[in-house]
Design an enzyme around this catalytic site. Structure first.
Site, PDB file in Angstrom:
ATOM      1  N   GLU A 220       0.885  -1.175   0.000  1.00 48.66           N
ATOM      2  CA  GLU A 220       0.000   0.000   0.000  1.00 48.66           C
ATOM      3  C   GLU A 220       0.914   1.214   0.000  1.00 48.66           C
ATOM      4  OE1 GLU A 220      -3.330   0.042  -0.047  1.00 48.66           O
ATOM      5  OE2 GLU A 220      -3.650  -2.115   0.084  1.00 48.66           O
ATOM      6  N   CYS A 254      -2.352   9.613   2.517  1.00 47.74           N
ATOM      7  CA  CYS A 254      -1.877   8.987   1.270  1.00 47.74           C
ATOM      8  C   CYS A 254      -2.816   9.250   0.106  1.00 47.74           C
ATOM      9  CB  CYS A 254      -1.700   7.493   1.467  1.00 47.74           C
ATOM     10  SG  CYS A 254      -3.203   6.680   2.013  1.00 47.74           S
TER      11      CYS A 254
HETATM   12  P1  NAD Z   1       7.994   4.832   5.127  1.00 45.87           P
HETATM   13  O1  NAD Z   1       8.050   3.998   3.891  1.00 45.87           O
HETATM   14  O2  NAD Z   1       9.131   5.720   5.435  1.00 45.87           O
HETATM   15  O3  NAD Z   1       7.821   3.872   6.431  1.00 45.87           O
HETATM   16  C1  NAD Z   1       6.853   2.834   6.501  1.00 45.87           C
HETATM   17  C2  NAD Z   1       7.372   1.741   7.444  1.00 45.87           C
HETATM   18  O4  NAD Z   1       8.555   1.186   6.889  1.00 45.87           O
HETATM   19  C3  NAD Z   1       7.734   2.237   8.836  1.00 45.87           C
HETATM   20  O5  NAD Z   1       7.287   1.273   9.778  1.00 45.87           O
HETATM   21  C4  NAD Z   1       9.255   2.305   8.803  1.00 45.87           C
HETATM   22  O6  NAD Z   1       9.865   2.074  10.046  1.00 45.87           O
HETATM   23  C5  NAD Z   1       9.608   1.170   7.854  1.00 45.87           C
HETATM   24  N1  NAD Z   1      10.891   1.347   7.162  1.00 45.87           N
HETATM   25  C6  NAD Z   1      11.586   2.489   6.946  1.00 45.87           C
HETATM   26  N2  NAD Z   1      12.706   2.235   6.238  1.00 45.87           N
HETATM   27  C7  NAD Z   1      12.718   0.903   6.011  1.00 45.87           C
HETATM   28  C8  NAD Z   1      13.609   0.014   5.323  1.00 45.87           C
HETATM   29  N3  NAD Z   1      14.718   0.463   4.735  1.00 45.87           N
HETATM   30  N4  NAD Z   1      13.269  -1.286   5.254  1.00 45.87           N
HETATM   31  C9  NAD Z   1      12.143  -1.750   5.811  1.00 45.87           C
HETATM   32  N5  NAD Z   1      11.282  -0.960   6.489  1.00 45.87           N
HETATM   33  C10 NAD Z   1      11.560   0.335   6.589  1.00 45.87           C
HETATM   34  O7  NAD Z   1       6.631   5.621   5.038  1.00 45.87           O
HETATM   35  P2  NAD Z   1       6.120   6.764   6.003  1.00 45.87           P
HETATM   36  O8  NAD Z   1       6.949   7.983   5.816  1.00 45.87           O
HETATM   37  O9  NAD Z   1       5.945   6.213   7.370  1.00 45.87           O
HETATM   38  O10 NAD Z   1       4.648   7.012   5.408  1.00 45.87           O
HETATM   39  C11 NAD Z   1       4.382   7.908   4.363  1.00 45.87           C
HETATM   40  C12 NAD Z   1       4.210   7.187   3.050  1.00 45.87           C
HETATM   41  O11 NAD Z   1       3.268   6.142   3.195  1.00 45.87           O
HETATM   42  C13 NAD Z   1       3.666   8.079   1.958  1.00 45.87           C
HETATM   43  O12 NAD Z   1       4.328   7.800   0.752  1.00 45.87           O
HETATM   44  C14 NAD Z   1       2.205   7.673   1.867  1.00 45.87           C
HETATM   45  O13 NAD Z   1       1.605   7.930   0.618  1.00 45.87           O
HETATM   46  C15 NAD Z   1       2.277   6.226   2.167  1.00 45.87           C
HETATM   47  N6  NAD Z   1       1.006   5.740   2.684  1.00 45.87           N
HETATM   48  C16 NAD Z   1       0.273   4.885   1.930  1.00 45.87           C
HETATM   49  C17 NAD Z   1      -0.954   4.449   2.393  1.00 45.87           C
HETATM   50  C18 NAD Z   1      -1.806   3.496   1.601  1.00 45.87           C
HETATM   51  O14 NAD Z   1      -2.703   2.927   2.189  1.00 45.87           O
HETATM   52  N7  NAD Z   1      -1.558   3.311   0.324  1.00 45.87           N
HETATM   53  C19 NAD Z   1      -1.418   4.877   3.633  1.00 45.87           C
HETATM   54  C20 NAD Z   1      -0.636   5.749   4.365  1.00 45.87           C
HETATM   55  C21 NAD Z   1       0.582   6.178   3.894  1.00 45.87           C
END
Ligand code: NAD
Length: 479
Positions: A220, A254
């Protein structure tokens, strides 16, 4: 689980997963009553922790109103739990399937079997609903769950961890806390399914990590979701919906409209109506009680840099509600910001914004709009405001996005019976409702042969009956 040396961390996570897998194998098919009991426990705990959740989220963001947390997160969780619980008998039901002529007297059916242990990785922007709705879906499908909330909302993640530990044994549901390093280790585990919500960049890494064990994924992700306003449709209802979708949670949603495509004749009216609507929604501008702050200094700096870059490249920057007389101690506030005269060379038109900035691009024809959308990465959502059904159908048929909202923004997410998910760079797979149940279940096809069956025609020794059966299926052999 913070700050543990890597090999020890990996062993601890593996041990947790093994514990859940062993428990799953000893009771692999929880019945309807057990799943409903687990959902009911989760529902009661979310309500019991309501106050703590609202306080923790507001502290993590700097400010977020209780109403916003209630409407945008808690109500959605309760609604999803109730919907899943009500629908479960239907979802769990064995599905009879067609059997071919030769196999008649036999039975074919699909059994939706729990996959086993599901990993759930969540972002910070809706930190409770984006852990709890996947969790509810996974337990509705009869699974065990390891949850990894975001490190950017530490108080909320702590509440989630306490809530889960209070109502579930670690072999049922467990929470792993930590940042990117722990996320990276987590995504390497041999789950039976992994649901990741987060950015497209991290989604790529997660997919690579999951490929080692061929773990099936639901991704997602994010992207730039356009909102298209048909000619002559700048009115109160349109602006209410756009401002709601764009500025709820300070734009950190998002599926928020990322940028607007407005007919060139309507541009000035759009700017005026935006300012009036923002003033109605948030009378004290960025210091209004109902206006959410930006989650971290890093994100705040990134958003300010986007506006600077746009300004330098020729955009007109219109900030709403700034009142220098009103002093505030509120941290990381960012005014609702409209950008006009934007070009595609500006970073704001290239990256997902994820904040209260709305660039406005003008168009002349709907074909131009379709061309613009199709020349870019497929968005998570697309919004259309208008009553011209030809135009609407052209947009729906000739563009591809996760979901579509017509004359509203973001409300598609609240429809429990709609799949929720992006396509391409905005995601892979979907959840919510039946799609979520099925994503976390294995659709096991079963064929039971009847006692009297023509299937014996299939094996040697072949004779006239086999010739007959082949003639019926393939026609006469060509000489
Ligand atoms: P992110 O990708 O930075 O983090 C998401 C998760 O991944 C966190 O738990 C984080 O600790 C973990 N993470 C970070 N680096 C990692 C790595 N190298 N390997 C594995 N895991 C890692 O996202 P964010 O900044 O927390 O959220 C914002 C983003 O999420 C935006 O792009 C938004 O559009 C998207 N989003 C999508 C939805 C959806 O349902 N499609 C919903 C909410 C947010």
């Amino acid at each position: 689980m913070n700050a543990i040396a890597e090999p020890i961390l990996t062993r601890r996570l593996e041990a947790l997963l093994d514990q859940q897998r062993t428990a799953f194998l000893s009771q692999p098919a929880p019945d309807l009553a057990k799943r409903r009991r687990q959902l009911a426990r989760l529902r009661s705990a979310v309500l019991a922790y309501r106050d703590e959740i609202e306080t923790a989220i507001s502290a993590d963001f700097g400010n977020r109103s209780r109403h916003e947390t209630g409407i945008m997160e808690l109500a959605g969780i309760i609604q999803a739990i109730d919907y899943l619980s009500r629908r479960l008998p239907r979802y769990m039901k064995r599905e009879r399937r067609h059997v071919g002529l030769v196999y008649r007297t036999g039975q074919a059916y699909v059994e939706y079997q729990p996959k086993g242990v599901i990993g759930v990785m969540a972002p910070w922007n809706y930190p409770v609903s984006l852990t709890m709705i996947p969790l509810a879906t996974a337990i509705a499908a009869g699974n065990r769950v390891l949850l990894k909330p975001s490190e950017l909302t530490p108080r909320t993640s702590d509440v989630i961890s306490r809530l889960v530990t209070e109502i579930f044994a670690a072999e049922e549901v467990a929470v792993v806390l930590g940042g990117p390093e722990i996320g990276a280790e987590f995504s390497r585990l041999p789950f039976d399914h992994l649901l990741f919500t987060g950015s497209t960049q991290v989604g790529r890494k997660v997919m690579k990590a999951a490929s080692d064990h061929l773990v099936p994924l639901t991704l997602e992700l994010g992207g730039k979701s356009p909102v298209i306003v048909s000619r002559g449709q700048v009115n109160e209802q349109t602006l209410n919906s756009i401002v709601f979708g764009k500025l709820s949670n300070g734009g950190q949603t998002c599926v928020a409209p990322d940028y607007a495509l407005v007919h060139e004749d309507d541009r000035d009216r759009f700017v005026q109506a935006w300012l009036e609507t923002v003033a109605r929604f948030y009378p004290d501008g960025p210091t209004s009680d109902d206006y959410t702050s930006i989650v971290s200094d890093g994100h705040h700096a990134r958003l300010l840099a986007l506006v600077d870059d746009a300004r330098q490249k020729g955009a007109t920057v219109i900030e709403a509600g700034l009142n220098p007389e009103r002093s505030t101690t509120r941290v990381r506030t960012m005014p609702p910001t409209l950008l006009t005269d934007v070009s595609d060379q500006m970073t704001v038109m290239q990256e997902e914004i994820f904040g209260p900035i709305l660039p406005v691009r003008t168009y002349r024809t709907i074909d131009e709009v379709i061309g613009y959308v199709n020349a870019r990465a497929r968005p998570l959502a697309l919004y259309y405001f208008g009553s011209d059904t030809n135009e609407r159908d052209a947009l729906l048929q000739r563009t591809t996005s996760g979901n579509v909202g017509v004359n509203n923004t973001i409300l598609h997410v609240a429809q429990d019976d709609l799949p929720f998910g992006g396509i391409g760079p905005s995601g892979m797979g979907a959840y919510h409702g039946i799609e979520g149940f099925r994503a976390m279940s294995h659709a096991k096809g079963v064929f039971i042969q009847g006692r009297w069956s023509l299937a014996r025609l299939l094996h040697a020794p072949f004779g006239k009956l086999a010739d007959f059966a082949l003639r019926m299926t393939l026609g006469r052999p060509r000489k």
